[in-house]
Write a protein that holds these residues in place. Structure first.
Motif, PDB file in Angstrom:
ATOM      1  N   LEU A 185      12.954   3.883   2.082  1.00 52.65           N
ATOM      2  CA  LEU A 185      13.202   4.351   0.720  1.00 52.65           C
ATOM      3  C   LEU A 185      13.114   3.176  -0.240  1.00 52.65           C
ATOM      4  O   LEU A 185      13.539   2.065   0.072  1.00 52.65           O
ATOM      5  CB  LEU A 185      14.589   4.978   0.616  1.00 52.65           C
ATOM      6  N   VAL A 186      12.553   3.387  -1.422  1.00 50.89           N
ATOM      7  CA  VAL A 186      12.428   2.357  -2.431  1.00 50.89           C
ATOM      8  C   VAL A 186      13.449   2.622  -3.516  1.00 50.89           C
ATOM      9  O   VAL A 186      13.467   3.718  -4.094  1.00 50.89           O
ATOM     10  CB  VAL A 186      11.005   2.368  -3.032  1.00 50.89           C
ATOM     11  N   PRO A 187      14.346   1.661  -3.810  1.00 48.80           N
ATOM     12  CA  PRO A 187      15.368   1.904  -4.840  1.00 48.80           C
ATOM     13  C   PRO A 187      14.726   2.238  -6.164  1.00 48.80           C
ATOM     14  O   PRO A 187      13.703   1.663  -6.541  1.00 48.80           O
ATOM     15  CB  PRO A 187      16.124   0.560  -4.902  1.00 48.80           C
ATOM     16  N   ILE A 193       0.644   9.849   1.328  1.00 47.37           N
ATOM     17  CA  ILE A 193       1.711   9.617   2.288  1.00 47.37           C
ATOM     18  C   ILE A 193       1.280  10.065   3.673  1.00 47.37           C
ATOM     19  O   ILE A 193       0.800  11.188   3.859  1.00 47.37           O
ATOM     20  CB  ILE A 193       2.979  10.375   1.867  1.00 47.37           C
ATOM     21  N   ALA A 194       1.422   9.195   4.636  1.00 47.97           N
ATOM     22  CA  ALA A 194       1.157   9.537   6.033  1.00 47.97           C
ATOM     23  C   ALA A 194       2.428  10.152   6.595  1.00 47.97           C
ATOM     24  O   ALA A 194       3.340   9.448   7.025  1.00 47.97           O
ATOM     25  CB  ALA A 194       0.742   8.307   6.828  1.00 47.97           C
ATOM     26  N   ARG A 195       2.492  11.463   6.566  1.00 48.67           N
ATOM     27  CA  ARG A 195       3.705  12.180   6.985  1.00 48.67           C
ATOM     28  C   ARG A 195       3.807  12.231   8.504  1.00 48.67           C
ATOM     29  O   ARG A 195       2.840  12.555   9.187  1.00 48.67           O
ATOM     30  CB  ARG A 195       3.678  13.602   6.408  1.00 48.67           C
ATOM     31  N   ASP A 196       4.993  11.894   9.038  1.00 45.89           N
ATOM     32  CA  ASP A 196       5.208  11.977  10.477  1.00 45.89           C
ATOM     33  C   ASP A 196       5.157  13.439  10.909  1.00 45.89           C
ATOM     34  O   ASP A 196       5.864  14.290  10.343  1.00 45.89           O
ATOM     35  CB  ASP A 196       6.559  11.378  10.856  1.00 45.89           C
ATOM     36  N   LEU A 224      13.305  13.501   1.722  1.00 44.57           N
ATOM     37  CA  LEU A 224      14.346  12.476   1.622  1.00 44.57           C
ATOM     38  C   LEU A 224      13.760  11.076   1.746  1.00 44.57           C
ATOM     39  O   LEU A 224      14.247  10.120   1.128  1.00 44.57           O
ATOM     40  CB  LEU A 224      15.401  12.703   2.700  1.00 44.57           C
ATOM     41  N   GLU A 225      12.705  10.933   2.534  1.00 45.52           N
ATOM     42  CA  GLU A 225      12.096   9.622   2.756  1.00 45.52           C
ATOM     43  C   GLU A 225      11.246   9.152   1.577  1.00 45.52           C
ATOM     44  O   GLU A 225      11.068   7.948   1.379  1.00 45.52           O
ATOM     45  CB  GLU A 225      11.239   9.657   4.022  1.00 45.52           C
ATOM     46  N   ILE A 226      10.727  10.080   0.777  1.00 42.84           N
ATOM     47  CA  ILE A 226       9.799   9.687  -0.280  1.00 42.84           C
ATOM     48  C   ILE A 226      10.408   9.756  -1.679  1.00 42.84           C
ATOM     49  O   ILE A 226       9.716   9.529  -2.673  1.00 42.84           O
ATOM     50  CB  ILE A 226       8.508  10.535  -0.241  1.00 42.84           C
ATOM     51  N   THR A 227      11.708  10.053  -1.765  1.00 41.53           N
ATOM     52  CA  THR A 227      12.379  10.106  -3.062  1.00 41.53           C
ATOM     53  C   THR A 227      13.639   9.253  -3.038  1.00 41.53           C
ATOM     54  O   THR A 227      14.321   9.168  -2.007  1.00 41.53           O
ATOM     55  CB  THR A 227      12.771  11.549  -3.439  1.00 41.53           C
ATOM     56  N   PRO A 228      13.974   8.616  -4.169  1.00 49.29           N
ATOM     57  CA  PRO A 228      15.225   7.846  -4.243  1.00 49.29           C
ATOM     58  C   PRO A 228      16.429   8.778  -4.321  1.00 49.29           C
ATOM     59  O   PRO A 228      16.299   9.979  -4.573  1.00 49.29           O
ATOM     60  CB  PRO A 228      15.061   7.032  -5.530  1.00 49.29           C
ATOM     61  N   ARG A 229      17.609   8.215  -4.167  1.00 48.02           N
ATOM     62  CA  ARG A 229      18.829   9.017  -4.061  1.00 48.02           C
ATOM     63  C   ARG A 229      19.198   9.747  -5.339  1.00 48.02           C
ATOM     64  O   ARG A 229      19.967  10.713  -5.297  1.00 48.02           O
ATOM     65  CB  ARG A 229      20.004   8.143  -3.602  1.00 48.02           C
ATOM     66  N   THR A 285       8.263   5.127  -7.565  1.00 47.93           N
ATOM     67  CA  THR A 285       7.556   4.095  -6.819  1.00 47.93           C
ATOM     68  C   THR A 285       7.042   4.678  -5.517  1.00 47.93           C
ATOM     69  O   THR A 285       7.803   5.318  -4.786  1.00 47.93           O
ATOM     70  CB  THR A 285       8.491   2.911  -6.518  1.00 47.93           C
ATOM     71  N   PRO A 286       5.761   4.493  -5.182  1.00 48.18           N
ATOM     72  CA  PRO A 286       5.228   5.046  -3.927  1.00 48.18           C
ATOM     73  C   PRO A 286       5.976   4.486  -2.722  1.00 48.18           C
ATOM     74  O   PRO A 286       6.358   3.304  -2.710  1.00 48.18           O
ATOM     75  CB  PRO A 286       3.770   4.577  -3.924  1.00 48.18           C
ATOM     76  N   PRO A 287       6.232   5.309  -1.715  1.00 49.00           N
ATOM     77  CA  PRO A 287       6.914   4.819  -0.509  1.00 49.00           C
ATOM     78  C   PRO A 287       6.141   3.680   0.143  1.00 49.00           C
ATOM     79  O   PRO A 287       4.904   3.678   0.151  1.00 49.00           O
ATOM     80  CB  PRO A 287       6.943   6.056   0.404  1.00 49.00           C
ATOM     81  N   ARG A 288       6.837   2.714   0.680  1.00 46.17           N
ATOM     82  CA  ARG A 288       6.179   1.567   1.327  1.00 46.17           C
ATOM     83  C   ARG A 288       5.357   1.993   2.535  1.00 46.17           C
ATOM     84  O   ARG A 288       4.428   1.303   2.944  1.00 46.17           O
ATOM     85  CB  ARG A 288       7.233   0.546   1.764  1.00 46.17           C
ATOM     86  N   SER A 289       5.713   3.115   3.134  1.00 44.24           N
ATOM     87  CA  SER A 289       5.014   3.572   4.330  1.00 44.24           C
ATOM     88  C   SER A 289       3.732   4.317   4.012  1.00 44.24           C
ATOM     89  O   SER A 289       3.006   4.721   4.912  1.00 44.24           O
ATOM     90  CB  SER A 289       5.918   4.492   5.144  1.00 44.24           C
ATOM     91  N   ALA A 290       3.443   4.561   2.737  1.00 45.59           N
ATOM     92  CA  ALA A 290       2.218   5.264   2.371  1.00 45.59           C
ATOM     93  C   ALA A 290       1.004   4.414   2.752  1.00 45.59           C
ATOM     94  O   ALA A 290       1.073   3.194   2.813  1.00 45.59           O
ATOM     95  CB  ALA A 290       2.211   5.564   0.876  1.00 45.59           C
ATOM     96  N   VAL A 291      -0.112   5.092   2.980  1.00 50.34           N
ATOM     97  CA  VAL A 291      -1.339   4.396   3.358  1.00 50.34           C
ATOM     98  C   VAL A 291      -2.452   4.795   2.403  1.00 50.34           C
ATOM     99  O   VAL A 291      -2.491   5.911   1.908  1.00 50.34           O
ATOM    100  CB  VAL A 291      -1.756   4.717   4.805  1.00 50.34           C
TER     101      VAL A 291
END
Length: 271
Positions: free
Chosen positions: A3-5, A84-87, A97-102, A138-144
């Motif tokens: 997650l990106v703050p 986003i490379a979704r699992d 939850l993984e791609i949005t801040p709190r 901010t785009p998730p760090r795990s995006a490709v």
């Protein structure tokens, strides 16, 4: 995925969005474009969340009724947007939850679809029955990066079909009956490599259908992908017969823009 703050700008956007959404009651229905108008039997797609990222990517979560299938759609420009490379094993709630801040609320429908044993992260989030609309994320760090200039890029790590773009590629449909029978999910990825700045009617199009209890196909996703854009959609929840259909706005003409009107399509069905 990490997650990106949220930044201060994101917080300001969220406060504006909250004020805007406070005046909206009921659900936000996705309005079909003129290009999508048809006499086909179709679900109503209700928008659960629309997320706008700073790199130009848009991610939308929807709920189709009466099929009760959840959808996630990602759209952006080739070569610039991070998709986003979704699992594959994740639920739509876990991905959200993984791609949005709190400070971004969570649609109740995604929580209901997940079932029991919800992720611990959910305890820090506000749950809402109203549509969520937010921008500046901010785009998730795990995006490709999911868009090469060559129109043969593959997004999924495995596929049931992959048709690399070439001038004059004919429309085609794929059905679960070709791949072992009923499945819970349809995944489709389109890369429209028609040059940037081309007329909007030179789109690539994909439509997703499910079989109802009468054995008839009902449409619950329909989208046109603009020139020099890519789009990935995942749709499903319940195990049933499914179909994906592709065509384009230039009617498969190999002479369109001197042969530059091309798109790649790929997808899969899975549980």
């Amino acid at each position: 995925m990490s997650l990106v703050p949220p930044s201060n700008t994101q917080g300001e956007i969220m406060r504006f969005t909250s004020a805007l959404m406070a005046g909206i009651s009921g659900v936000l229905i996705l309005a079909p474009s003129a290009a999508m108008a048809s006499d086909e039997e179709a679900d109503v797609d209700v928008r659960l969340a629309q997320l706008e990222y700073s790199n130009g990517m848009t991610v939308t979560f929807t709920d189709s009724r009466p099929s009760n299938d959840i959808g996630m759609v990602q759209t952006g420009m080739i070569g610039r947007t991070l998709l986003i490379a979704r699992d594959e094993g994740d639920t739509f709630l876990e991905t959200y939850l993984e791609i949005t801040p709190r400070d971004v609320a969570v649609p109740q429908r995604l929580v209901d679809d997940h079932g029991t044993n919800t992720p611990p992260e959910l305890q820090f989030r506000r749950i809402t029955t109203s549509p969520v609309v937010t921008g500046g994320l901010t785009p998730p760090r795990s995006a490709v990066i999911s868009g090469a200039a060559a129109c043969n890029f593959s997004h999924f790590d495995w596929v049931d079909w992959h048709d690399s773009g070439f001038p004059g590629m004919a429309p085609k449909a794929y059905e679960t009956s070709q791949f072992g029978g009923n499945k819970r999910y349809s995944d489709s990825f389109v890369v429209n490599c028609t040059p940037e700045g081309s007329p909007s009617y030179l789109y690539a199009r994909h439509r997703i259908y499910y079989k109802n209890i009468l054995g008839n196909y009902v449409k619950h996703f329909d989208s046109t992908v603009p020139p020099w854009h890519q789009q990935m959609v995942e749709k499903g929840s319940i195990k049933r017969g499914r179909k994906v259909y592709y065509n384009d706005g230039w009617n498969s003409s190999p002479n369109c823009l001197g042969g530059d009107c091309v798109y790649t399509r790929e997808g899969r069905f899975h549980d």
